[in-house]
Design an enzyme around this catalytic site. Structure first.
Site, mmCIF file in Angstrom:
data_model
loop_
_atom_site.group_PDB
_atom_site.id
_atom_site.type_symbol
_atom_site.label_atom_id
_atom_site.label_comp_id
_atom_site.label_asym_id
_atom_site.label_seq_id
_atom_site.Cartn_x
_atom_site.Cartn_y
_atom_site.Cartn_z
ATOM 1 N N ASP A 10 9.416 2.885 2.041
ATOM 2 C CA ASP A 10 8.223 3.657 2.375
ATOM 3 C C ASP A 10 7.956 3.463 3.867
ATOM 4 O O ASP A 10 7.393 2.454 4.284
ATOM 5 C CB ASP A 10 7.028 3.203 1.528
ATOM 6 C CG ASP A 10 5.758 3.995 1.860
ATOM 7 O OD1 ASP A 10 5.729 4.694 2.901
ATOM 8 O OD2 ASP A 10 4.781 3.894 1.087
ATOM 9 N N PHE B 257 0.863 -1.184 0.000
ATOM 10 C CA PHE B 257 0.000 0.000 0.000
ATOM 11 C C PHE B 257 0.901 1.236 0.000
ATOM 12 O O PHE B 257 1.654 1.458 0.948
ATOM 13 C CB PHE B 257 -0.941 0.062 1.202
ATOM 14 C CG PHE B 257 -1.824 1.288 1.142
ATOM 15 C CD1 PHE B 257 -3.003 1.281 0.409
ATOM 16 C CD2 PHE B 257 -1.442 2.474 1.760
ATOM 17 C CE1 PHE B 257 -3.786 2.429 0.305
ATOM 18 C CE2 PHE B 257 -2.221 3.629 1.655
ATOM 19 C CZ PHE B 257 -3.394 3.600 0.930
ATOM 20 N N LYS C 252 2.553 10.832 7.322
ATOM 21 C CA LYS C 252 1.722 10.587 8.505
ATOM 22 C C LYS C 252 2.234 11.300 9.760
ATOM 23 O O LYS C 252 2.014 12.488 9.913
ATOM 24 C CB LYS C 252 1.552 9.075 8.704
ATOM 25 C CG LYS C 252 0.705 8.476 7.573
ATOM 26 C CD LYS C 252 0.033 7.173 7.893
ATOM 27 C CE LYS C 252 -1.036 6.850 6.872
ATOM 28 N NZ LYS C 252 -0.675 5.876 5.853
HETATM 29 C C1 LIG Z 1 -0.823 5.994 4.395
HETATM 30 C C2 LIG Z 1 0.272 5.483 3.551
HETATM 31 C C3 LIG Z 1 0.584 6.077 2.329
HETATM 32 C C4 LIG Z 1 -0.243 7.216 1.747
HETATM 33 O O1 LIG Z 1 -0.275 8.343 2.555
HETATM 34 P P1 LIG Z 1 -1.441 9.454 2.335
HETATM 35 O O2 LIG Z 1 -1.021 10.580 3.229
HETATM 36 O O3 LIG Z 1 -2.727 8.821 2.756
HETATM 37 O O4 LIG Z 1 -1.427 9.812 0.893
HETATM 38 C C5 LIG Z 1 1.656 5.598 1.617
HETATM 39 N N1 LIG Z 1 2.390 4.566 2.079
HETATM 40 C C6 LIG Z 1 2.120 3.963 3.255
HETATM 41 C C7 LIG Z 1 2.992 2.848 3.711
HETATM 42 C C8 LIG Z 1 1.041 4.382 4.019
HETATM 43 O O5 LIG Z 1 0.757 3.753 5.155
#
Ligand SMILES: *Cc1c(COP(=O)(O)O)cnc(C)c1O
Length: 419
Positions: free
Chosen positions: A242, A157, A271
């Site tokens: 990520d 994700f 985040k």
């Molecule tokens: C939440 C998340 C995203 C996307 O972040 P947004 O601020 O919602 O666009 C990307 N990668 C990971 C691992 C995430 O948990």
């Protein structure tokens, strides 16, 4: 067990109140239905606790999917935001502002890197890193024009943009949104041999979550991240981690990669970087990689704004002491043990690292959604993922006795028959 009868009476024995009803109705009539929220309407929060419009309190065990690692209304973060709000909030990058530089310097230092490229949302930072990797591939590695590929993992994700859903393996996230962006190759998560096979002379980057969050807190086998690091170094491929959800203290270390002593070429952060106050994301990496981006190649009107930089800088200061990481590690140990004890009592599997857990409950017993609805009725906010998994990610400021209470409630939800 059926879950079909849980659509209306979702809160068990809680009486409905008019304030809640109004907002649930507005959600139906005025809000696009891109989410399916639990039926609770929140109005205030402090630390690990939030309050709904009917005055009921809940222990927040989702923490905005880890955007609230420091809890609601952290005094230092609020003070930084308030002070900056009064002084200067937005300049655009057409000019310098006096908050961005110090934030970038200290975030780079925290990450052991050189440069920071600030954006707003996580998905934007992922898009940014894909552009960086492609341009690095053409200019530095020498990949022929428009032939670059990025390798991603099954179950990933990384966000919701059209390019990012192009390499999602979740049909709900992807179907109906084509045509898709080419240039991605998917390998099984946690399988270094499969990754080695997938790399070729056009591969510019491997993009991975060091722990897969949305997939249900999936932790790769020991040695995997180190193997990915070694492979990427050998093959002249960028290792992009990520850490939007796994990073910034959640797992008991600053970055989840730290658990294997691994440093990627580029971190993607988001985040919790915005302290739960503003959207703030960033790509953090070594100079010789990030410097492929030159003026005009990339940008964002709001990226690097002084309000976000002031909050982000304070987040970096909170993390610099190591206290939150240490707390997540210590309390995480306790949480992990208590969740392990539920194995065989309605729980089929537990995956836990720091204050971050995925709990697979027996689908014969109830769905993840129903478990979260029943937790809600007991004053706990949690979120299901992939049918029968409950994901827990409480703020790192949660107290030990609150964690214990939460696991007791979970045990009862899974063992006490519904009234
Ligand atoms: C939440 C998340 C995203 C996307 O972040 P947004 O601020 O919602 O666009 C990307 N990668 C990971 C691992 C995430 O948990």
């Amino acid at each position: 067990m059926t879950t079909a009868d849980t659509t209306t009476d979702t809160t068990g024995d809680r009486p409905a109140d008019p304030g809640t009803e109004l907002h649930l109705q507005l959600a139906e009539t005025a809000t696009a239905r891109n989410y399916h929220p639990l039926p609770v309407v929140l109005t205030s929060g402090r630390g690990a606790w939030v309050t709904d419009v009917g005055g009921r309190r809940y222990l927040d065990c989702l923490a905005g999917y880890s955007a609230l690692n420091f809890g609601h209304g952290h005094p230092q973060l609020l003070a930084a935001a308030r002070e900056q709000l009064e002084r200067l909030t937005l300049t655009s990058r057409a000019f310098h502002n006096d908050r961005l530089g110090p934030f970038c310097r200290d975030l780079a230092e925290l990450a052991g890197m050189d440069l920071v490229l600030p954006m707003n949302t996580g998905a934007e930072a992922v898009e940014t890193v894909l552009k960086v990797a492609r341009k690095w591939g053409y200019e530095v590695k020498g990949v022929p024009a428009d032939r670059a590929t990025v390798i991603v993992a099954d179950g990933n994700f990384h966000g919701r943009t059209t390019t990012i859903v192009s390499f999602s393996s979740d049909p709900v996230a992807r179907e109906g949104f084509g045509p898709f962006t080419p240039g991605f190759r998917t390998v099984p998560y946690g399988d270094a041999a499969a990754l080695a096979d997938a790399i070729d002379e056009h591969t510019v980057a491997v993009l991975l979550e060091p722990i897969q969050g949305e997939a249900g807190v999936v932790i790769p086998p020991p040695g995997y991240l180190a193997a990915v690091r070694a492979l990427c170094s050998r093959e002249d491929v960028l290792f992009v981690a990520d850490e939007i959800q796994s990073g910034l203290g959640r797992t008991g270390t600053t970055f989840a990669c730290d658990a294997e002593g691994v440093t990627p070429d580029l971190y993607v952060l988001g985040k919790a970087l915005g302290g739960g106050i503003v959207p703030l994301s960033a790509v953090v990496g070594r100079r010789e990689i990030l410097e492929v981006i030159r003026p005009g190649n990339h940008g964002s009107t709001f990226g690097g704004n002084p309000l976000a930089a002031a909050v982000g800088h304070t987040v970096v200061e909170l993390l610099r002491t190591g206290a939150y990481q240490e707390r997540a590690a210590r309390l995480g140990e306790r949480l992990g043990k208590r969740l392990e004890a539920l194995m065989g009592h309605g729980v089929l599997a537990v995956r836990s690292r720091g204050l971050w857990s995925g709990i697979d409950i027996d689908p014969e017993l109830m769905s993840g959604r129903e478990a979260c609805e029943r937790l809600l009725a007991r004053g706990i906010l949690a979120k299901d993922t992939h049918g029968s998994t409950i994901r827990l990610a409480p703020p790192l400021v949660i107290e030990a006795d609150e964690l214990d209470w939460m696991t007791e409630q979970l045990a009862e939800v899974l063992t006490v028959p519904r009234a």
